[in-house]
Structures are given as structure tokens and as C-alpha cells.
Write a protein that holds these residues in place. Structure first.
Motif, PDB file in Angstrom:
ATOM      1  N   SER A 175      -8.596  11.044   4.416  1.00  0.00           N
ATOM      2  CA  SER A 175      -7.345  10.444   3.472  1.00  0.00           C
ATOM      3  C   SER A 175      -8.022   9.123   3.473  1.00  0.00           C
ATOM      4  CB  SER A 175      -6.278  10.534   4.261  1.00  0.00           C
ATOM      5  OG  SER A 175      -5.087   9.243   2.835  1.00  0.00           O
ATOM      6  N   GLU A 176      -7.688   8.247   2.286  1.00  0.00           N
ATOM      7  CA  GLU A 176      -8.205   6.891   2.296  1.00  0.00           C
ATOM      8  C   GLU A 176      -7.098   5.973   2.803  1.00  0.00           C
ATOM      9  OE1 GLU A 176     -11.079   6.001  -2.016  1.00  0.00           O
ATOM     10  OE2 GLU A 176      -8.554   7.197  -2.049  1.00  0.00           O
ATOM     11  N   ILE A 177      -5.681   6.732   2.778  1.00  0.00           N
ATOM     12  CA  ILE A 177      -4.415   6.041   3.538  1.00  0.00           C
ATOM     13  C   ILE A 177      -4.134   6.782   4.262  1.00  0.00           C
ATOM     14  CG2 ILE A 177      -3.943   4.759   1.163  1.00  0.00           C
ATOM     15  CD1 ILE A 177      -0.965   7.702   1.281  1.00  0.00           C
ATOM     16  N   TYR A 178      -4.799   7.445   5.665  1.00  0.00           N
ATOM     17  CA  TYR A 178      -4.651   8.457   6.343  1.00  0.00           C
ATOM     18  C   TYR A 178      -3.599   9.306   6.690  1.00  0.00           C
ATOM     19  CZ  TYR A 178      -8.039   4.904   8.498  1.00  0.00           C
ATOM     20  OH  TYR A 178      -8.662   4.156   8.232  1.00  0.00           O
ATOM     21  N   ALA A 179      -3.610   9.339   5.172  1.00  0.00           N
ATOM     22  CA  ALA A 179      -1.880  10.506   4.609  1.00  0.00           C
ATOM     23  C   ALA A 179      -1.459  11.917   5.871  1.00  0.00           C
ATOM     24  CB  ALA A 179      -1.783  11.249   3.735  1.00  0.00           C
ATOM     25  N   LEU A 180      -0.820  11.997   6.168  1.00  0.00           N
ATOM     26  CA  LEU A 180      -0.098  13.155   7.038  1.00  0.00           C
ATOM     27  C   LEU A 180      -0.140  14.747   5.845  1.00  0.00           C
ATOM     28  CD1 LEU A 180       1.783  12.161  10.221  1.00  0.00           C
ATOM     29  CD2 LEU A 180      -0.539  13.225  10.634  1.00  0.00           C
ATOM     30  N   ASP A 181       0.488  13.970   5.044  1.00  0.00           N
ATOM     31  CA  ASP A 181       0.532  15.316   3.397  1.00  0.00           C
ATOM     32  C   ASP A 181       0.010  15.144   2.428  1.00  0.00           C
ATOM     33  OD1 ASP A 181       1.773  17.456   2.221  1.00  0.00           O
ATOM     34  OD2 ASP A 181       4.156  16.858   2.758  1.00  0.00           O
ATOM     35  N   ALA A 182      -1.424  16.673   2.311  1.00  0.00           N
ATOM     36  CA  ALA A 182      -2.219  16.423   1.141  1.00  0.00           C
ATOM     37  C   ALA A 182      -0.831  16.599  -0.031  1.00  0.00           C
ATOM     38  CB  ALA A 182      -2.924  17.284   0.898  1.00  0.00           C
ATOM     39  N   ASN A 183       0.089  16.901   0.356  1.00  0.00           N
ATOM     40  CA  ASN A 183       0.998  17.166  -0.970  1.00  0.00           C
ATOM     41  C   ASN A 183       1.705  16.144  -1.568  1.00  0.00           C
ATOM     42  OD1 ASN A 183       0.450  19.713  -0.922  1.00  0.00           O
ATOM     43  ND2 ASN A 183       2.602  20.307   0.935  1.00  0.00           N
ATOM     44  N   VAL A 184       1.781  15.356  -0.474  1.00  0.00           N
ATOM     45  CA  VAL A 184       2.165  13.915  -0.768  1.00  0.00           C
ATOM     46  C   VAL A 184       1.700  12.326  -1.554  1.00  0.00           C
ATOM     47  CG1 VAL A 184       4.569  14.523  -0.683  1.00  0.00           C
ATOM     48  CG2 VAL A 184       3.201  12.816   0.744  1.00  0.00           C
ATOM     49  N   GLU A 185       0.828  12.753  -1.123  1.00  0.00           N
ATOM     50  CA  GLU A 185      -0.537  11.823  -0.738  1.00  0.00           C
ATOM     51  C   GLU A 185      -0.897  11.630  -2.055  1.00  0.00           C
ATOM     52  OE1 GLU A 185      -5.706  10.952   0.926  1.00  0.00           O
ATOM     53  OE2 GLU A 185      -4.621  12.833   1.214  1.00  0.00           O
ATOM     54  N   ALA A 186      -1.435  11.842  -3.038  1.00  0.00           N
ATOM     55  CA  ALA A 186      -1.082  11.405  -4.557  1.00  0.00           C
ATOM     56  C   ALA A 186       0.051  10.079  -4.689  1.00  0.00           C
ATOM     57  CB  ALA A 186      -1.628  12.573  -5.873  1.00  0.00           C
ATOM     58  N   ALA A 187       0.963  11.100  -4.685  1.00  0.00           N
ATOM     59  CA  ALA A 187       2.365   9.714  -4.905  1.00  0.00           C
ATOM     60  C   ALA A 187       2.050   8.770  -4.282  1.00  0.00           C
ATOM     61  CB  ALA A 187       3.731  10.682  -4.874  1.00  0.00           C
ATOM     62  N   GLN A 188       2.039   8.541  -3.031  1.00  0.00           N
ATOM     63  CA  GLN A 188       1.841   7.511  -2.362  1.00  0.00           C
ATOM     64  C   GLN A 188       0.937   6.513  -2.990  1.00  0.00           C
ATOM     65  OE1 GLN A 188       1.546   9.596   1.281  1.00  0.00           O
ATOM     66  NE2 GLN A 188       3.958   9.557   2.269  1.00  0.00           N
ATOM     67  N   LYS A 189      -0.350   7.281  -2.370  1.00  0.00           N
ATOM     68  CA  LYS A 189      -1.348   6.083  -3.408  1.00  0.00           C
ATOM     69  C   LYS A 189      -0.696   5.162  -4.423  1.00  0.00           C
ATOM     70  CE  LYS A 189      -5.804   8.251  -2.065  1.00  0.00           C
ATOM     71  NZ  LYS A 189      -7.138   9.474  -1.846  1.00  0.00           N
ATOM     72  N   GLU A 190      -0.283   6.660  -5.612  1.00  0.00           N
ATOM     73  CA  GLU A 190      -0.051   5.618  -6.432  1.00  0.00           C
ATOM     74  C   GLU A 190       1.124   4.629  -6.229  1.00  0.00           C
ATOM     75  OE1 GLU A 190       1.884   7.466 -11.166  1.00  0.00           O
ATOM     76  OE2 GLU A 190       1.724   8.469  -9.243  1.00  0.00           O
ATOM     77  N   ALA A 191       2.152   5.205  -5.439  1.00  0.00           N
ATOM     78  CA  ALA A 191       2.792   3.715  -5.342  1.00  0.00           C
ATOM     79  C   ALA A 191       2.647   2.469  -4.576  1.00  0.00           C
ATOM     80  CB  ALA A 191       4.139   4.465  -3.969  1.00  0.00           C
ATOM     81  N   ILE A 192       1.302   2.778  -4.075  1.00  0.00           N
ATOM     82  CA  ILE A 192       0.662   1.663  -3.280  1.00  0.00           C
ATOM     83  C   ILE A 192       0.186   1.092  -4.712  1.00  0.00           C
ATOM     84  CG2 ILE A 192      -0.909   0.658  -2.071  1.00  0.00           C
ATOM     85  CD1 ILE A 192      -1.065   2.931  -0.431  1.00  0.00           C
ATOM     86  N   LEU A 193      -0.753   1.330  -5.266  1.00  0.00           N
ATOM     87  CA  LEU A 193      -1.648   0.629  -6.424  1.00  0.00           C
ATOM     88  C   LEU A 193      -0.206   0.512  -7.616  1.00  0.00           C
ATOM     89  CD1 LEU A 193      -4.705   3.275  -7.010  1.00  0.00           C
ATOM     90  CD2 LEU A 193      -4.398   1.237  -5.887  1.00  0.00           C
TER      91      LEU A 193
END
Length: 332
Positions: A175-193
Motif C-alpha cells: 500500500s502506498e500509504i501503508y493502509a491496514l484495511d483495503a476496504n477503506v484505503e481508497a477513502a483514506q487516500k482521497e482524504a490525504i489528496l
């Protein structure tokens, strides 16, 4: 400046500044004969290295570590191991406009009033750039722990309130953001961007697990294992809180809910996070590390200069939109 050393039996001292010639560390307490895997040490630094994707600072640093002492023919000699990482991509000119003012959220104000002067280039000693040296020292510690079959792992469990619902440490490095949960990774990335594109930043939470912990580590009262861990984690730039096990949630529970029942196989739950009375109980050690939003943002902010004059702070430079991401590697 004092207090640049952490640890007792195994200890390390870091040196250097964000825009200085180099950063590095001296590690002491390593027994002789330990296999020093330089490729492994470099791989740990590569996980923290800046400039790898859109979710980190654009500052490009190779972070190539050089071992200067304490290793002979691939093994530790039992003497201090010195390591250095030369800075390659400083742009000190980006900080000329802030050399006499205090950047909100930064240590500029407190460093100035404690020491009477400060290195304004990228924050100097207070910059998270220093943590590369901690990762190098931590890699040596990991080599020692590997011999004891103790494993440390980390990942991102929350970004800006978007929390992981499950923890999969096996997927973290993919994971580019070292996310532990694949189900929320996209939302976490979106929040960062989203924060980055608004010239702002966002906070996050790293989760650290230690597996294979022996029973009995730590001392009662004044050298508790959880107190030592909290000291280490709070020493990381930008960390504002640490939880062991159930952490703050324990204050909302009843004793019957918080206690870990024990049977012949061991503890049935792990609300304690692997520590009881300041001493490890042999269960998995769990620690959450809370990072504040990166204080370096490109939104105009009110501040004062060293003479007390009110003015507007407008930053330049290259900064992480979320320090928790690379900070998770440091915490590990």
C-alpha cells in the motif's frame, strides 16, 4: 542541546539537521558477533524515504546509509556502530521568508525562546528528517530481535477519522500509504489528496504490534514498559498521543469489560495490550500512535516575528500532507 539519546542497555544518539550536511546516529549496546545485514537496514530506510508518491513530500532523498564503525567483516564488534545519511536535496532558499517569524504549529517559537536562536532551514533539528536516523538505529534493533524471534510490524489504522475496520499487516508494504484495511484505503487516500490539494494537511493514526514478546519485560512503577514505549513514541515529531491496548477507551468501560480473562491456554482477550503492571505478559503488544496534521501548510496564517510584530505566514517548500504515513515506519 541535550537529550539526544534514547535507551539504556541498548541506546542510540542521533545527530544532524534537516538542511545540514548529514544526519546520523551512534548505536551502543549491540553485542559482538551479530550479523549486520546492510541490505536490510537500507530496506527499512527505503520504506520511510521521501518523494516516492503523491502521498509524501516531493523532497527527493536517496537516504543511503553508510556504516562508519562497529562492524567488521559483516558482524558487530561490540563497539558503537556509527551510521551516517548525507542530505542531497535541500532547498534552503525556500525558508528565507520565514527566518525571522514563527511558523504556527512548529517548534520555531519554543526553540527560539529556549536556545536564543534556531536553524530556520526546514526546522533544523526539530524537523522529522531526523527520524531517518531513528529508523537506521531501529533496523539494528530489529536484527537483534530477529535472533530472539520477536517481530515488530506497523500500519496505518486511521486517516482523518477514516478508521480501519480490520487489520491486515501482510498487505501494508503493498500500500502506498501503508493502509491496514483495503476496504477503506481508497477513502483514506482521497482524504490525504483532498487536504493536499487544498494546500492543507491531515492527521492519522499508526498501529504497532510486537509479536513473540517474552514475559517479564519492564519494571514496576518508575520504569514501566508502557511508560518507556510512550516516551519513545512521544519523542517522534508530530506525535500527540499514544494508546497501549484498549487505551483511552478503557476509561469508558467497566472492570468486567476491560479485564482479560485467563484460561489454561493464556489470555482470552488482549485489552491490556500485552502489558500488566508495567510488565509484559507474553501476549501481543499493541500500541496506537496519534500524529497531528503536518504543521507546514500553504494556507496563509497569522503569526508574529522575533520582534513581536504581527504578520502573515506564507510557506514555501515541500512537505508531507500526512506525516502519519511515513511516521508509522518510524514508530515501528
Amino acid at each position: 542541546m541535550s537529550s539526544n539519546t534514547f535507551g539504556k542497555k541498548f541506546c542510540f544518539t542521533t545527530f544532524g539537521e534537516s538542511h545540514g550536511r548529514a544526519i546520523g546516529c551512534v548505536v551502543d549496546g549491540v553485542p559482538s558477533g551479530l550479523e549486520i545485514d546492510e541490505a536490510f537496514i537500507q530496506s527499512e530506510l527505503d520504506r520511510r524515504r521521501p518523494g516516492q508518491n503523491a502521498f509524501a513530500t516531493a523532497r527527493k532523498e536517496g537516504d543511503k546509509v553508510e556504516i562508519l564503525s562497529g562492524v567488521f567483516e559483516g558482524k558487530s564488534t561490540g563497539t558503537p556502530i556509527a551510521m551516517v545519511i548525507f542530505n542531497e536535496n535541500q532547498k534552503s532558499g525556500d525558508y528565507e521568508n520565514v527566518k525571522n517569524l514563527f511558523r504556527p504549529g512548529h517548534a520555531d517559537f519554543t526553540y527560539f525562546y529556549k536556545y536564543g536562536l534556531r536553524d530556520y532551514r526546514g526546522g533544523g533539528r526539530s524537523s522529522a528528517r531526523e527520524t531517518a536516523a531513528r529508523v537506521a538505529a531501529g533496523a539494528i534493533a530489529k536484527l537483534m530481535l530477529n535472533a530472539l524471534h520477536v517481530k515488530v510490524q506497523s500500519g496505518i489504522c486511521a486517516i482523518g477519522g477514516i478508521e480501519a475496520r480490520s487489520y491486515d499487516f501482510d498487505r501494508v508494504n503493498a500500500s502506498e500509504i501503508y493502509a491496514l484495511d483495503a476496504n477503506v484505503e481508497a477513502a483514506q487516500k482521497e482524504a490525504i489528496l483532498e487536504a493536499k490539494n487544498a494546500h492543507d494537511s491531515i492527521g492519522g493514526v499508526a498501529l504497532v504490534h510486537v509479536l513473540g514478546m517474552p514475559k517479564g519485560l519492564g519494571e514496576p512503577l518508575y520504569y514501566k514498559l508502557d511508560a518507556i514505549l510512550c516516551e519513545a513514541m512521544m519523542g517522534i515529531n508530530g506525535v500527540k498521543g499514544v494508546e497501549i491496548g484498549e487505551g483511552f477507551q478503557a476509561s469508558r468501560l467497566k472492570g468486567s469489560e476491560n479485564n482479560d480473562a485467563i484460561d489454561s491456554n493464556g489470555f482470552k482477550t488482549n485489552k491490556s495490550g500485552g502489558i500488566l503492571g508495567g510488565i509484559s505478559n507474553g501476549d501481543t503488544l499493541t500500541c496506537k500512535v496519534y500524529f497531528k496534521p503536518t504543521p507546514s501548510i500553504f494556507v496563509a496564517q497569522e503569526t508574529i516575528d522575533t520582534e513581536g510584530k504581527e504578520l502573515t505566514c506564507k510557506l514555501k517548500g515541500r512537505h508531507d500532507p500526512c506525516i502519519a504515513v511515513r511516521g508509522s515506519v518510524v514508530a515501528e
